[in-house]
Scaffold this active site. Sequence first.
Site, PDB file in Angstrom:
ATOM      1  N   ALA A 159       0.826  -1.213   0.000  1.00 16.39           N
ATOM      2  CA  ALA A 159       0.000   0.000   0.000  1.00 16.39           C
ATOM      3  C   ALA A 159       0.854   1.254   0.000  1.00 16.39           C
ATOM      4  O   ALA A 159       0.493   2.272   0.567  1.00 16.39           O
ATOM      5  CB  ALA A 159      -0.911  -0.010   1.218  1.00 16.39           C
ATOM      6  N   ARG A 162      -2.318   8.073 -10.790  1.00 18.21           N
ATOM      7  CA  ARG A 162      -3.445   8.191 -11.721  1.00 18.21           C
ATOM      8  C   ARG A 162      -4.745   8.629 -11.042  1.00 18.21           C
ATOM      9  O   ARG A 162      -5.702   8.974 -11.703  1.00 18.21           O
ATOM     10  CB  ARG A 162      -3.637   6.845 -12.455  1.00 18.21           C
ATOM     11  CG  ARG A 162      -2.520   6.546 -13.450  1.00 18.21           C
ATOM     12  CD  ARG A 162      -2.489   5.084 -13.889  1.00 18.21           C
ATOM     13  NE  ARG A 162      -1.789   4.217 -12.923  1.00 18.21           N
ATOM     14  CZ  ARG A 162      -1.617   2.916 -13.076  1.00 18.21           C
ATOM     15  NH1 ARG A 162      -2.104   2.311 -14.157  1.00 18.21           N
ATOM     16  NH2 ARG A 162      -0.970   2.212 -12.167  1.00 18.21           N
ATOM     17  N   GLY A 188       8.762  -0.199  -6.932  1.00  9.07           N
ATOM     18  CA  GLY A 188       8.027  -1.312  -7.543  1.00  9.07           C
ATOM     19  C   GLY A 188       7.488  -2.277  -6.505  1.00  9.07           C
ATOM     20  O   GLY A 188       7.880  -2.250  -5.332  1.00  9.07           O
ATOM     21  N   THR A 189       6.572  -3.136  -6.974  1.00 10.59           N
ATOM     22  CA  THR A 189       5.874  -4.036  -6.049  1.00 10.59           C
ATOM     23  C   THR A 189       6.827  -5.074  -5.431  1.00 10.59           C
ATOM     24  O   THR A 189       6.648  -5.476  -4.273  1.00 10.59           O
ATOM     25  CB  THR A 189       4.714  -4.759  -6.759  1.00 10.59           C
ATOM     26  OG1 THR A 189       5.194  -5.309  -7.994  1.00 10.59           O
ATOM     27  CG2 THR A 189       3.574  -3.792  -7.071  1.00 10.59           C
ATOM     28  N   ASN A 228     -50.094  15.585  21.331  1.00 10.23           N
ATOM     29  CA  ASN A 228     -50.075  16.153  19.989  1.00 10.23           C
ATOM     30  C   ASN A 228     -49.361  17.498  20.002  1.00 10.23           C
ATOM     31  O   ASN A 228     -49.672  18.368  20.805  1.00 10.23           O
ATOM     32  CB  ASN A 228     -51.522  16.353  19.513  1.00 10.23           C
ATOM     33  CG  ASN A 228     -51.564  16.929  18.103  1.00 10.23           C
ATOM     34  OD1 ASN A 228     -51.274  16.242  17.142  1.00 10.23           O
ATOM     35  ND2 ASN A 228     -51.903  18.212  18.005  1.00 10.23           N
ATOM     36  N   ASN A 264     -34.873  24.848  23.709  1.00  6.07           N
ATOM     37  CA  ASN A 264     -34.084  23.999  24.600  1.00  6.07           C
ATOM     38  C   ASN A 264     -32.727  24.596  24.947  1.00  6.07           C
ATOM     39  O   ASN A 264     -32.036  24.078  25.807  1.00  6.07           O
ATOM     40  CB  ASN A 264     -33.888  22.618  23.972  1.00  6.07           C
ATOM     41  CG  ASN A 264     -33.199  22.690  22.626  1.00  6.07           C
ATOM     42  OD1 ASN A 264     -33.330  23.675  21.908  1.00  6.07           O
ATOM     43  ND2 ASN A 264     -32.469  21.646  22.280  1.00  6.07           N
TER      44      ASN A 264
HETATM   45  C1  UD1 Z   1       0.105  -4.557 -10.638  1.00  6.88           C
HETATM   46  C2  UD1 Z   1       0.870  -5.770 -11.209  1.00  6.88           C
HETATM   47  C3  UD1 Z   1       0.117  -6.293 -12.417  1.00  6.88           C
HETATM   48  C4  UD1 Z   1      -1.287  -6.667 -12.023  1.00  6.88           C
HETATM   49  C5  UD1 Z   1      -1.998  -5.491 -11.345  1.00  6.88           C
HETATM   50  C6  UD1 Z   1      -3.299  -5.966 -10.731  1.00  6.88           C
HETATM   51  C7  UD1 Z   1       3.226  -5.507 -10.767  1.00  6.88           C
HETATM   52  C8  UD1 Z   1       4.558  -5.090 -11.303  1.00  6.88           C
HETATM   53  N1  UD1 Z   1       2.213  -5.376 -11.593  1.00  6.88           N
HETATM   54  O1  UD1 Z   1       0.112  -3.522 -11.591  1.00  6.88           O
HETATM   55  O2  UD1 Z   1       0.779  -7.447 -12.938  1.00  6.88           O
HETATM   56  O3  UD1 Z   1      -2.019  -7.082 -13.174  1.00  6.88           O
HETATM   57  O4  UD1 Z   1      -1.217  -4.938 -10.283  1.00  6.88           O
HETATM   58  O5  UD1 Z   1      -4.061  -4.909 -10.203  1.00  6.88           O
HETATM   59  O6  UD1 Z   1       3.156  -5.975  -9.642  1.00  6.88           O
HETATM   60  N2  UD1 Z   1       2.994  -0.527  -4.481  1.00  6.88           N
HETATM   61  C9  UD1 Z   1       3.876  -0.354  -3.442  1.00  6.88           C
HETATM   62  N3  UD1 Z   1       5.136   0.065  -3.697  1.00  6.88           N
HETATM   63  C10 UD1 Z   1       5.589   0.308  -4.950  1.00  6.88           C
HETATM   64  C11 UD1 Z   1       4.665   0.115  -6.019  1.00  6.88           C
HETATM   65  C12 UD1 Z   1       3.389  -0.307  -5.740  1.00  6.88           C
HETATM   66  O7  UD1 Z   1       3.510  -0.568  -2.271  1.00  6.88           O
HETATM   67  O8  UD1 Z   1       6.762   0.679  -5.097  1.00  6.88           O
HETATM   68  C13 UD1 Z   1       1.626  -0.995  -4.168  1.00  6.88           C
HETATM   69  C14 UD1 Z   1       0.575   0.023  -4.567  1.00  6.88           C
HETATM   70  O9  UD1 Z   1       0.238   0.847  -3.467  1.00  6.88           O
HETATM   71  C15 UD1 Z   1      -0.619  -0.856  -4.955  1.00  6.88           C
HETATM   72  C16 UD1 Z   1       0.036  -2.147  -5.409  1.00  6.88           C
HETATM   73  O10 UD1 Z   1       1.356  -2.143  -4.926  1.00  6.88           O
HETATM   74  O11 UD1 Z   1      -1.450  -1.117  -3.860  1.00  6.88           O
HETATM   75  C17 UD1 Z   1       0.037  -2.287  -6.926  1.00  6.88           C
HETATM   76  O12 UD1 Z   1       0.742  -1.199  -7.509  1.00  6.88           O
HETATM   77  P1  UD1 Z   1       0.244  -0.525  -8.857  1.00  6.88           P
HETATM   78  O13 UD1 Z   1       1.197   0.576  -9.200  1.00  6.88           O
HETATM   79  O14 UD1 Z   1      -1.175  -0.194  -8.777  1.00  6.88           O
HETATM   80  O15 UD1 Z   1       0.472  -1.709  -9.893  1.00  6.88           O
HETATM   81  P2  UD1 Z   1      -0.339  -1.992 -11.243  1.00  6.88           P
HETATM   82  O16 UD1 Z   1       0.203  -1.125 -12.298  1.00  6.88           O
HETATM   83  O17 UD1 Z   1      -1.778  -1.940 -10.974  1.00  6.88           O
HETATM   84 MG    MG Z   2      -2.884  -1.173  -9.451  1.00 10.17          MG
END
Ligand code: UD1
Ligand code: MG
Length: 453
Positions: A8, A14, A77-78, A373, A382
């Site tokens: 999160a 966006r 990144g995730t 009534n 009040n």
């Molecule tokens: C991601 C997936 C994609 C999948 C989609 C589903 C990756 C690289 N891509 O893309 O394959 O189809 O979700 O909804 O995983 N976040 C962090 N730290 C970061 C980046 C993101 O905590 O550095 C969190 C964001 O808060 C979010 C989640 O990870 O809750 C997903 O990130 P987001 O940027 O929305 O990824 P998508 O482009 O949706």
């Molecule tokens: Mg997403």
Amino acid sequence: MLEVIVLAAGRGTRMRSSLPKVLHALASKPMIHHVLDTARALEASRIHVVVGHGAELVSSAIAADDVTTYVQSEQLGTGHAALAAAPHCQLESTVIVLFGDVPLLSSATLSRVIKAAESGPVLLAASVKDPHGYGRVIRDSNGAFERVVEQKDANVEELSVCEVNTGVLAAKSQNLKSWLARVTNDNAQGEYYLPDVLGLAVSDGHSVEVVVTDDEVETQGVNDRIQLEALERSLQIRQAEALMARGVYLSDKSRFDLRGELDCAEDVSIDVNVLIEGHVSIARGAAIEANCVLKDCTIGEGAIVRAFSHIEGATVGPDCQIGPYARLRPGAELSAKAKVGNFVEVKNSHFGEGAKANHLAYVGDAEIGAGSNIGAGTITCNYDGVNKHRTELGENVFIGSNSTLVAPLSVEDNGFVAAGSTVTSPVGESELAVGRAKQRNIKGWKRPEKSKK
Ligand code: UD1
Ligand code: MG
């Protein structure tokens, strides 16, 4: 042992908002809370949440005993995000990773993923009509999972794949940690992608199980406000259909909004544009007419709430009639068969059985005895500018129209207040109070005439 990691930290660029994305609400509940509630339903032993963008706001919004937060200070990144929490998971645990922006996944679907994770790494995929924006699931010629490719890295052939990554994956903690450490950022976005751990699993000789759901609503991610609105509509339709299945008559499921919990008995009817917030319960046979707002209230059996009424923090007894255009505020308690009509505001007051205020009145901090009534235009005064005072009316009291009841005040059983009175001292049982200037009729009086210029 099951541990959940929720990502999160992302900016949510966006959304174009100063509020962190995961705090945007669906049905009045921040998306991250939908995810945490699901994690709790899975009976996870620990919930780890990775925060970053708006870290303080998000952390304080989710603070709870079973939640630990970790800050990912740069959003790389995730995969990088998961690395902030994974080292804190027990080696022998199964870990499931959820995204804070995929709020409606059901615990039933996630349980399938967790079950499958007993025998190896698992990805939750969805087959969708429009895969745009999602990572695509790439399988080999035998149909076995190979890797996930992100939209921005995919070639034309890969882009046509309609099986997409939902973001959810699960694996043994030990394996997940070692794969995460090996993820690189060699891709179109220069980010560490979490799903790359599954590609690494395959190259290490593991077979990755893909659990597929065809429920497009539960797997939808929210990246912009258009997706947020679409998911809100889908959730509302689901909630409406669940109510109908329980015997509620909804005249139009697309014009009904539930932002909280509604406990509804059979044969309740709800007309169009009704908004329910907080915890509301409606007993058997009650009817809510069009354009009402009901928040944290209880509506008794057979009660009728007419159009455009606003009820908050109130208890409405059986067979009461409310509205149209009535306002019941916190602490309004109506016993059976009471009536509160148009343009009447009631706050912190009890109406006994069959008591009524049918038109244009303010009743605050009052006890209205059974069968009494309140005439049109009556005001309980009040508030003296500093303190609130109570008005106590006994049973079968009659307050004539346009009366001003200056509290503290009591009118005993069968007391009668003449219309237009300002009443400042107590009225005894069966007494008539007249508190107004005496009428004078002036004979021979002439109307003013228009002056000549
Ligand atoms: C991601 C997936 C994609 C999948 C989609 C589903 C990756 C690289 N891509 O893309 O394959 O189809 O979700 O909804 O995983 N976040 C962090 N730290 C970061 C980046 C993101 O905590 O550095 C969190 C964001 O808060 C979010 C989640 O990870 O809750 C997903 O990130 P987001 O940027 O929305 O990824 P998508 O482009 O949706
Ligand atoms: Mg997403």
